[in-house]
Enzyme design. Sequence first.
Site, short mmCIF file in Angstrom:
data_model
loop_
_atom_site.label_atom_id
_atom_site.label_comp_id
_atom_site.label_asym_id
_atom_site.label_seq_id
_atom_site.Cartn_x
_atom_site.Cartn_y
_atom_site.Cartn_z
CB SER A 140 -0.88 -0.10 1.23
OG SER A 140 -1.28 1.19 1.31
CE1 TYR A 153 -3.87 -2.23 5.20
CE2 TYR A 153 -2.71 -0.20 4.32
CZ TYR A 153 -3.58 -1.45 4.12
OH TYR A 153 -4.08 -1.66 2.79
P1 NAP Z 1 -11.30 -6.32 0.60
O1 NAP Z 1 -12.27 -5.94 -0.55
O2 NAP Z 1 -11.65 -5.96 2.06
O3 NAP Z 1 -11.16 -7.95 0.29
C1 NAP Z 1 -10.11 -8.54 1.36
C2 NAP Z 1 -9.96 -9.96 0.92
O4 NAP Z 1 -9.05 -10.64 1.67
C3 NAP Z 1 -11.33 -10.64 1.03
O5 NAP Z 1 -11.05 -11.75 -0.08
C4 NAP Z 1 -11.14 -11.55 2.31
O6 NAP Z 1 -11.80 -12.89 2.25
C5 NAP Z 1 -9.51 -11.65 2.50
N1 NAP Z 1 -8.87 -12.05 3.51
C6 NAP Z 1 -9.01 -11.04 4.65
N2 NAP Z 1 -8.39 -11.54 5.76
C7 NAP Z 1 -7.96 -12.92 5.35
C8 NAP Z 1 -7.51 -13.82 6.06
N3 NAP Z 1 -7.08 -13.97 7.15
N4 NAP Z 1 -7.42 -15.17 5.28
C9 NAP Z 1 -7.49 -15.22 4.29
N5 NAP Z 1 -8.33 -14.23 3.48
C10 NAP Z 1 -8.39 -13.11 4.18
O7 NAP Z 1 -9.84 -5.91 0.53
P2 NAP Z 1 -9.37 -5.18 -1.00
O8 NAP Z 1 -9.43 -3.70 -0.92
O9 NAP Z 1 -9.53 -5.68 -2.06
O10 NAP Z 1 -7.64 -5.32 -0.66
C11 NAP Z 1 -6.78 -6.31 -0.95
C12 NAP Z 1 -5.36 -5.99 -0.63
O11 NAP Z 1 -4.88 -4.69 -1.19
C13 NAP Z 1 -5.18 -5.81 0.98
O12 NAP Z 1 -3.92 -6.34 1.10
C14 NAP Z 1 -5.14 -4.44 1.03
O13 NAP Z 1 -4.48 -4.11 2.23
C15 NAP Z 1 -4.63 -3.89 -0.44
N6 NAP Z 1 -4.92 -2.32 -0.50
C16 NAP Z 1 -6.06 -1.98 -0.83
C17 NAP Z 1 -6.35 -0.69 -1.01
C18 NAP Z 1 -7.79 -0.33 -1.38
O14 NAP Z 1 -7.62 1.18 -1.38
N7 NAP Z 1 -8.65 -0.94 -1.46
C19 NAP Z 1 -5.25 0.30 -1.01
C20 NAP Z 1 -4.10 -0.20 -0.60
C21 NAP Z 1 -3.71 -1.63 -0.67
P3 NAP Z 1 -13.06 -13.18 2.94
O15 NAP Z 1 -14.23 -12.66 1.63
O16 NAP Z 1 -13.42 -14.58 3.28
O17 NAP Z 1 -13.29 -12.08 4.15
#
Ligand code: NAP
Length: 240
Positions: A140, A153
Amino acid sequence: MKYALVTGGSRGIGRAVCLALAAKGYAILINFKSNEGAALETLHLLTEQGGKGELLPFDVADPGQTQEKIEGWMAGHPEDVLEVLVNNAGIRQDTLMMWMTTQQWSGVINNNLDSFFYVTKPVINSMLLKKYGRIINIVSVSGIRGVPGQVNYSAAKAGVIGATKALAQEVARRGITVNAVAPGFIETDMTKDLDAKALSGMIPMKRFGKVEEVAAAVAFLASPEASYITGEVLSVTGGI
Ligand code: NAP
């Protein structure tokens, strides 16, 4: 069959990565923690576009479960090769440091940083044997710049960036690349509680990113064409 394991493939960025890698010909192992309905929807979408995949649920923050599930899958698939690993699963629990509990600190470190080790450890040995592999860690902009309210984070993501650079050097001679993709603000469940209008004003492109825009960067780093790129962090931030 060549496989790609995408942690957190049920929703958000992970789902888009599953679809992008399936379009490149990889069979996809869709990992998730609890949301089986969403994971099945990812599987449905990738099957619809002509791809192949299967669900592989486990909690990336649980070392025993993670090792058992990954090694179990490998033992059951001796003819298949796990060529790509995308460490995408993650959580955030934002609050100012002065209010942060020990649980909020360790929960975020465990799910975002320790999980990198738990998932990558059982995968790296088979990549070393095959002398080929692509590891992409979703970090991130928080881990690069530090963001107030995200001390936990930011620390976890900065930790993964350090691990990316170190592991890249350990395995470079064996044809394995290790890179990170650092999204800014992307439209997913993780950001739906944020004030998108106010925050967009701070982004040079004046908008949140789309999951497909992150997935395209991941697919490039996962491709054979990215063979001379390792230890890098590619930002996908709309110019932040
Ligand atoms: P999201 O929509 O909240 O989805 C999170 C995903 O991670 C879901 O598939 C969830 O599974 C899975 N997950 C969470 N904890 C887990 C665990 N302990 N074991 C296995 N699976 C787990 O998140 P996102 O926005 O797509 O983010 C994905 C990645 O990008 C993350 O690493 C986040 O930090 C990073 N990121 C996101 C953003 C943003 O703006 N969205 C920005 C920077 C970085 P379930 O469906 O089973 O809950």
